[in-house]
Design an enzyme around this catalytic site. Structure first.
Site: not given
Length: 265
Positions: A223-224
């Protein structure tokens, strides 16, 4: 061809067999030059409006542009659904990787990243300039069999699984301020060689991942807050043979709004 990443030398030998996609801005494609035969799909044409998730879009869709936009843009570039695509940029492949993941999400399974970028190509190979004529197509997206995108509930379940490595591809200070429980911080640039402008050798990549507690065969949740960074790490892991990869684009603000906890350093 099975590897999701291909070399500049390989591409030079197979230009007549693939559709090369340049995701830089049009002025770079026309004026600076491009790989012979490439078509231009500027990155900004295949990204959703800014903060789409925060406005209520499905977090599993993240920053995808939507099917209609994708079909219009690829059809306008003369791309067919069965084309073998090789994407590149001039930024170590991070923008091209996002094109690749978007293509996977919309059912275009045969997509590859050039290992390196335009600068790496132009060191040893010919370039073209100008705007080539393109015959538009009626591009139709397909249901994806390889999309890595997952929703909130899938992430929530993954966080309690013993065999899942959670990777946060944000900056260290962002990670320190708050991250998903148990997440490992890994900057995508750690995986890039500045000289070749592509991925580091496989042995180095595996060593870097091992240092972060990620070993071959692991299930991985990525994720980011920036779609291209997470996309580049996804491609690097696919290149190394990781098969069980989950890709979450929901924001941490959305995560907290659902009452889910964050950790801080």
């Amino acid at each position: 061809m099975t590897d999701i990443v291909v070399s500049t030398d390989w591409l030079a030998d197979h230009l007549d067999e693939v559709r090369v996609v340049d995701v830089r801005d049009g002025w770079e494609f026309d004026g600076i030059g491009h790989i012979p035969g490439a078509v231009n799909v500027p990155f900004d044409t295949i990204r959703a409006a800014e903060h789409a998730v925060e406005r209520g879009a499905d977090p599993a869709e993240g920053m995808l542009p939507g099917v209609e936009t994708w079909e219009e843009v690829l059809g306008g570039a003369g791309i067919e659904p069965d084309d073998t695509l090789v994407a590149y940029d001039d930024t170590h492949g991070v923008f091209a990787a996002r094109f690749l993941v978007t293509a996977l999400a919309y059912g275009h399974a045969d997509v590859h990243l050039l290992n390196g970028d335009f600068s790496a190509w132009s060191r040893d190979h010919e370039v073209e300039r100008g705007t080539p004529e393109v015959e538009p197509t009626e591009y139709v997206a397909r249901e994806s069999e390889t999309s890595p995108f997952v929703d909130f509930e899938t992430v929530e379940a993954a966080l309690t699984a013993d065999d899942v490595a959670v990777i946060d591809t944000r900056e260290p200070d962002e990670w320190a301020a708050g991250h998903l429980p148990g997440a490992i911080q890994l900057d995508w640039r750690e995986l890039v060689d500045d000289d070749s402008r592509g991925l580091k050798p496989d042995a180095e990549l595996e060593s870097i991942l091992a240092d972060h507690g990620v070993t071959p065969g692991a299930r991985v949740l990525l994720y980011c807050n920036t779609a291209r960074r997470i996309s580049h790490t996804y491609v690097a892991l696919r290149h190394l043979g990781y098969e069980d990869l989950m890709f979450y684009e929901g924001s941490l603000a959305e995560w907290e709004a659902r009452g889910a906890p964050l950790e801080s350093a």
